[in-house]
Each structure stands twice: as structure tokens, then as C-alpha cells.
Design an enzyme around this catalytic site. Structure first.
Site, short mmCIF file in Angstrom:
data_model
loop_
_atom_site.label_atom_id
_atom_site.label_comp_id
_atom_site.label_asym_id
_atom_site.label_seq_id
_atom_site.Cartn_x
_atom_site.Cartn_y
_atom_site.Cartn_z
CG HIS A 1 9.08 22.02 35.45
ND1 HIS A 1 10.18 21.27 35.81
CD2 HIS A 1 8.61 22.56 36.61
CE1 HIS A 1 10.38 21.36 37.11
NE2 HIS A 1 9.44 22.14 37.61
CB CYS A 2 4.16 18.77 36.17
SG CYS A 2 2.63 18.68 37.14
N PRO A 3 4.67 21.69 38.12
CG PRO A 3 3.36 23.57 38.56
CD PRO A 3 3.83 22.70 37.43
CG ASN B 1 9.69 19.87 42.99
OD1 ASN B 1 9.97 20.90 42.37
ND2 ASN B 1 10.41 19.43 44.00
#
Length: 297
Positions: free
Chosen positions: A200-202, A205
Site C-alpha cells: 500500500h503506497c501512501p 493513496n
């Protein structure tokens, strides 16, 4: 005409789509006979009708037009990560939303800085146009990655026939309470199981999975190219500029200095991410699976 209305209303109630049918009738301004609908009740169960199977739809004659009133895709104009949402967007993570917005602000800042360099004749206009094009492509890939379903597993998913033959038992997600395909993981931020989830890449998002991995890699490539391109331009001006024709404007110099630190950080970060993604593609093992395997060893 009254009989036709009753017939249409009855058939629409049976198919479970009265709203769509009424909208079609009002849009075209006509009353369509029920025989023109080639429908099939997908929620029909033989057990509720004394074991009597449902009759097949009427065969359409050559050249005959019909109205398809069945569509599995969500049609509502709403944002979210649920199956009923029409547009995929993770709006529950405030930190991720801020970081994704920050990407757009920093890319816009760099594009404006290079544009000012071309206006003040610090660099040739062609070089400024190339950098602006790279920034636009990077932002387009960022938007595509953020707004694309990464490969969420439907709640009605079942194992394939080959999987049933190979193994009598299958993994189930403890959060979704549904079938969990191999190499899929549950994301607590998106609240969905994602097929071939890498991480999950912040900054996006969003999760990076089977459906948006290509856009994520393109974003990394364009961002890495922008950073390297800018460092080459600034380095050439700093080391090889010997006359006033190629000297940057006094005001723009401060923007260039801040952009230099930004490009160094972006270059190092995207380089590490590109190596990580490339290793995952070569081995076929995602980041989460690789970390789990390392933890167990």
C-alpha cells in the site's frame, strides 16, 4: 395501451429493474412492449419454484434490436473502495490523501520553476517543454494509479476448478469473510482484499496490485527521468556556464536551489523503488510476500 403498461410493469418487477425500465421509457418517450426485452432473471432459484427451471430468453431475430437491462458494473456516481461504489478512491486515509496531494504540489512546483527558467532565458525553450511534458505524464500516471481498482477480490469470488482439484481447502480472509486467492492480501486501509498485492503506497493513496502495477511503474520511470533531467540541467549550468547568456535570474536561483534538493531526494527514492519493483517482477514475489518470507526465515 393500459394493458401494455401493466404488462411492462409486471415484467420489470420480475426482473428486478423497474427503475431502469421506467427511465428508458421516459427517455425515449414511448411505451415498449415487454416482448422486446430479452431478459433473464439471474436471481432465479429452482428451489423456490418447486424445482421448475427458468425458461431461456427469447431468441432474437436477425437484425432485431433489443434493450439489455442487466449490468453487473456499479453505476452510481460515488467515490470509495466498496463494490457498490462507481469510482475507486481511498478517502478514509487522511495521511495518504495529504501525501498524494503533496506529490501534485511538488511536481507542479518543479514544472513552474523550469518554466520560469525558459521565460528568463536561462535554458532553451525546447528543454523546458520536454521537462513539462515529463511532469504531465508523471501526474497522469499518478492519477491513473490512485483512481484505478488495484485488483480487489469480489466478495462473491470462488476458487477455480483447477484450484478445487489441487487442494480441498482454501484460504479465507478473516476480515472480508470471503475466499482469498493465492498471493492476495487484505489491506486494512482500503478494507479490501487485493489480488497480487505488492504494497500500500501512501504517495499513491492506494494499493499497488495486479490492476495498477503498470501505471505505478510508469509513474516511477517518469519521476526518475524528471529528477535526472533536472539534475543534469542544473549541473551543466553550475559547472560549464561561463558567460551571462546562460546565467540564471537572481530570483529563479532560489527556486532552483530548493528544486535541486527535491530532485536529489526524488532520484534516490524512485531509484530504490524501481529496483524493488524490478526484483519483484523478476522473481514473481511481491514486497509483502518477500517480507513475510524473510520474517519466517
Amino acid at each position: 395501451m393500459v394493458a401494455n403498461k401493466k404488462e411492462i410493469g409486471t415484467s420489470s418487477t420480475t426482473s428486478g429493474r423497474p427503475l431502469l425500465r421506467s427511465c428508458l421509457d421516459s427517455a425515449c418517450g414511448c411505451q415498449i412492449d415487454s416482448s422486446e426485452y430479452l431478459e433473464y432473471n439471474y436471481s432465479y432459484k429452482d428451489s423456490r419454484h418447486a424445482g421448475k427451471p427458468q425458461s431461456l430468453p427469447r431468441i432474437r431475430a436477425p437484425g432485431e434490436q433489443y434493450i439489455d437491462t442487466h449490468n453487473d458494473e456499479p453505476w452510481s456516481f460515488s467515490f470509495g473502495t466498496g463494490e457498490e461504489k462507481g469510482i475507486w478512491m481511498n478517502s478514509g486515509d487522511q495521511a495518504g490523501s495529504i501525501m498524494a496531494t503533496l506529490v501534485w504540489l511538488l511536481m507542479t512546483y518543479s514544472a513552474v520553476t523550469v518554466t520560469l527558467l525558459t521565460i528568463t532565458e536561462g535554458i532553451p525553450p525546447v528543454l523546458g517543454m520536454i521537462y513539462t511534458l515529463l511532469c504531465a505524464m508523471a501526474l497522469a500516471c499518478h492519477a491513473k494509479t490512485s483512481l484505478t481498482d488495484p485488483g480487489s477480490v469480489p466478495r462473491a469470488a470462488v476458487p477455480q476448478e483447477e484450484q478445487r482439484r489441487e487442494s480441498p481447502s482454501h484460504s479465507m480472509c478473516g476480515q472480508c469473510q470471503t475466499f482469498k486467492p493465492p498471493m492476495s492480501h487484505h489491506c486494512r486501509i482500503c478494507n479490501r482484499c487485493v489480488s497480487r498485492m505488492d504494497h500500500h503506497c501512501p504517495w499513491m493513496n492506494n494499493c499497488v496490485g495486479a490492476a495498477n502495477l503498470k501505471h505505478f511503474i510508469l509513474f516511477l520511470i517518469y519521476t526518475w527521468t524528471c529528477a535526472a533531467y533536472s539534475l543534469v540541467l542544473f549541473g551543466w549550468n553550475y559547472f560549464f556556464c561561463a558567460d551571462e547568456d546562460c546565467t540564471f535570474h537572481v530570483v529563479v536561483i532560489h527556486l532552483v536551489r530548493a528544486m535541486t534538493f527535491l530532485c536529489i531526494g526524488a532520484f534516490l527514492f524512485t531509484s530504490s523503488m524501481l529496483m524493488n519493483v524490478t526484483y519483484g517482477l523478476m522473481t514473481g514475489i511481491g514486497t509483502i510476500d518477500r517480507l513475510k518470507k524473510k520474517a519466517t526465515n
